[in-house]
Write a protein that holds these residues in place. Structure first.
Motif, mmCIF file in Angstrom:
data_model
loop_
_atom_site.group_PDB
_atom_site.id
_atom_site.type_symbol
_atom_site.label_atom_id
_atom_site.label_comp_id
_atom_site.label_asym_id
_atom_site.label_seq_id
_atom_site.Cartn_x
_atom_site.Cartn_y
_atom_site.Cartn_z
ATOM 1 N N GLY A 31 0.839 -1.182 0.000
ATOM 2 C CA GLY A 31 0.000 0.000 0.000
ATOM 3 C C GLY A 31 0.875 1.233 0.000
ATOM 4 O O GLY A 31 1.996 1.203 0.530
ATOM 5 N N VAL A 32 0.385 2.309 -0.594
ATOM 6 C CA VAL A 32 1.186 3.534 -0.714
ATOM 7 C C VAL A 32 0.360 4.730 -0.266
ATOM 8 O O VAL A 32 -0.797 4.894 -0.680
ATOM 9 N N PHE A 33 0.971 5.568 0.578
ATOM 10 C CA PHE A 33 0.320 6.761 1.120
ATOM 11 C C PHE A 33 1.046 8.021 0.684
ATOM 12 O O PHE A 33 2.252 8.002 0.407
ATOM 13 N N SER A 34 0.302 9.127 0.666
ATOM 14 C CA SER A 34 0.868 10.444 0.379
ATOM 15 C C SER A 34 0.755 11.324 1.610
ATOM 16 O O SER A 34 -0.232 11.247 2.349
ATOM 17 N N PHE A 35 1.769 12.177 1.806
ATOM 18 C CA PHE A 35 1.756 13.150 2.899
ATOM 19 C C PHE A 35 1.959 14.558 2.361
ATOM 20 O O PHE A 35 2.607 15.395 2.977
ATOM 21 N N ASN A 36 1.390 14.784 1.187
ATOM 22 C CA ASN A 36 1.422 16.103 0.560
ATOM 23 C C ASN A 36 0.711 17.120 1.469
ATOM 24 O O ASN A 36 -0.027 16.761 2.385
ATOM 25 N N GLY A 37 0.903 18.389 1.199
ATOM 26 C CA GLY A 37 0.379 19.440 2.060
ATOM 27 C C GLY A 37 -1.120 19.462 2.204
ATOM 28 O O GLY A 37 -1.646 20.001 3.174
ATOM 29 N N ASN A 38 -1.849 18.857 1.266
ATOM 30 C CA ASN A 38 -3.310 18.890 1.333
ATOM 31 C C ASN A 38 -3.909 17.612 1.909
ATOM 32 O O ASN A 38 -5.125 17.471 1.956
#
Length: 380
Positions: free
Chosen positions: A208-215
């Motif tokens: 699984g892959v997650f994002s921690f972008n600013g939004n």
């Protein structure tokens, strides 16, 4: 129009302001400044440091997985995850056209070909039935995997994307993919904290892959994570994302092409402070979703809610309008009144670089494309 004006007033009441209301902004109410300052004082601000290790540990705990790998962003994480499950240049990857462009781009970065299949109306994510129908028509199951009998290419992975934090029907999707020898990589970029049948998003597929972008619901400014229950896959992912360097006291030894996809310690410090607040963020957003659901139930506009077998993080909340004309009027009216709203993405095959890709009928995706609008969803 009256309904739209009522909606604008209600949203402004929720955020207690007449100023511009953005779609989703981060909240820094915890140890963010403390941890970032600690990182600066330690001088370990780049890709090695205590907070990188802590972040990876926290992600295994939150997702109930065996291994987590910190990466520079979610797109890079999907690219590496695809390589880990065996996607090679010229292969195909099954995914959805109703997604943010990063999903398709990550496939293209592997020099592979996306195949766009329809979504379910209830989850807005990849439909197991659409995958099954495609494989029954075009799948050729061989000893070394599944091939597309139309293109002749190997189908090396399936990438469902949990749209706005609403998990897809994972059990059925994984069952079908296992029958056809196709690994599943969850694009969980938007779904940190969501659950499917009590299991954390990102933990059910091969990776699984997650994002921690600013939004995102939790941010590190820029960053991502790969999670898996396969320790060998996780260790290989860590190795590939840190330039494929073999450990040595002083020599630089690299035995294959890797990537400099490391998350800096500065970003990891921010992420750790944010992850400490994940439960409170989730509770806050779920309360907002309840307020929205109650309001729209009496307002004549459909508010999208989680399916019975899931628990959504309600990252970006959304409404479904009657048709494209009403959608456009809603977008124009809200944005003109300082309430930021956005339509769901254009379908990937409408973009010039993916116009040639194989796809199915896309009936549900096109229905949703014309009707779904995101509304302000920040933690209050």
């Amino acid at each position: 129009m009256n309904n739209f004006q009522e909606t604008i007033s209600f949203i402004k009441e929720q955020y207690n302001t007449n100023e511009f209301i953005p779609l989703h902004v981060p909240k820094f109410n915890g140890n963010e400044k403390k941890y970032v300052l600690e990182t600066i004082e330690s001088t370990f601000v780049s890709s090695v440091g205590a907070f990188v290790d802590q972040f990876e540990t926290m992600m295994t705990q939150i997702t109930n997985t065996q291994k987590a790998v910190a990466v520079v962003n979610g797109t890079a994480g999907i690219q590496v995850a695809l390589r880990l499950v065996g996607v090679k240049a010229g292969d195909e990857v099954l995914t959805q056209a109703l997604t943010f462009v990063a999903t398709a781009n990550a496939i293209a970065y592997c020099n592979a070909h996306p195949v766009f299949l329809d979504v379910d109306l209830d989850t807005m994510g990849l439909s197991p039935k659409a995958v099954e129908n495609f494989l029954m028509e075009f799948g050729d199951l061989r000893e070394d995997g599944c091939y597309n009998n139309k293109s002749g290419r190997k189908i090396s992975a399936c990438v469902p994307m949990h749209t706005f934090g609403f998990p897809v029907h994972l059990d059925e999707l994984i069952r079908i993919c296992q029958l056809w020898k196709i690994p599943v990589v969850e694009d969980a970029a938007e779904s940190l904290g969501s659950e499917y049948k009590g299991k954390p998003s990102g933990s059910l597929g091969d990776l699984g892959v997650f994002s921690f972008n600013g939004n995102k619901i939790v941010t590190s400014g820029g960053g991502g994570a790969i999670v898996t229950n396969s320790i060998p896959l996780g260790e290989k992912g860590k190795y590939l994302t840190t330039t494929a360097k073999i450990p040595h006291p002083y020599e630089y030894v690299h035995d294959e092409i890797g990537y400099n996809f490391r998350m800096p310690n500065l970003n990891a410090a921010l992420a750790c402070a944010q992850l400490e607040q994940l439960d409170s963020f989730l509770g806050n957003k779920r309360n907002l979703a309840k307020e929205y659901a109650s309001f729209f139930a009496s307002n004549g506009i459909k508010f999208r809610t989680e399916t019975p077998e899931t628990k959504a993080n309600y990252w970006l909340m959304c409404v479904e309008l009657e048709n494209k004309e009403e959608r456009n009027l809603f977008l124009e009216t809200t944005n003109a009144n300082a309430v930021m709203t956005r339509p769901i993405w254009q379908l990937m095959y409408r973009l010039p670089m993916y116009a040639h890709c194989q796809k199915d009928n896309q009936l549900n995706a096109e229905f949703l494309e014309e009707r779904i609008v995101n509304i302000p969803s920040s933690v209050r």
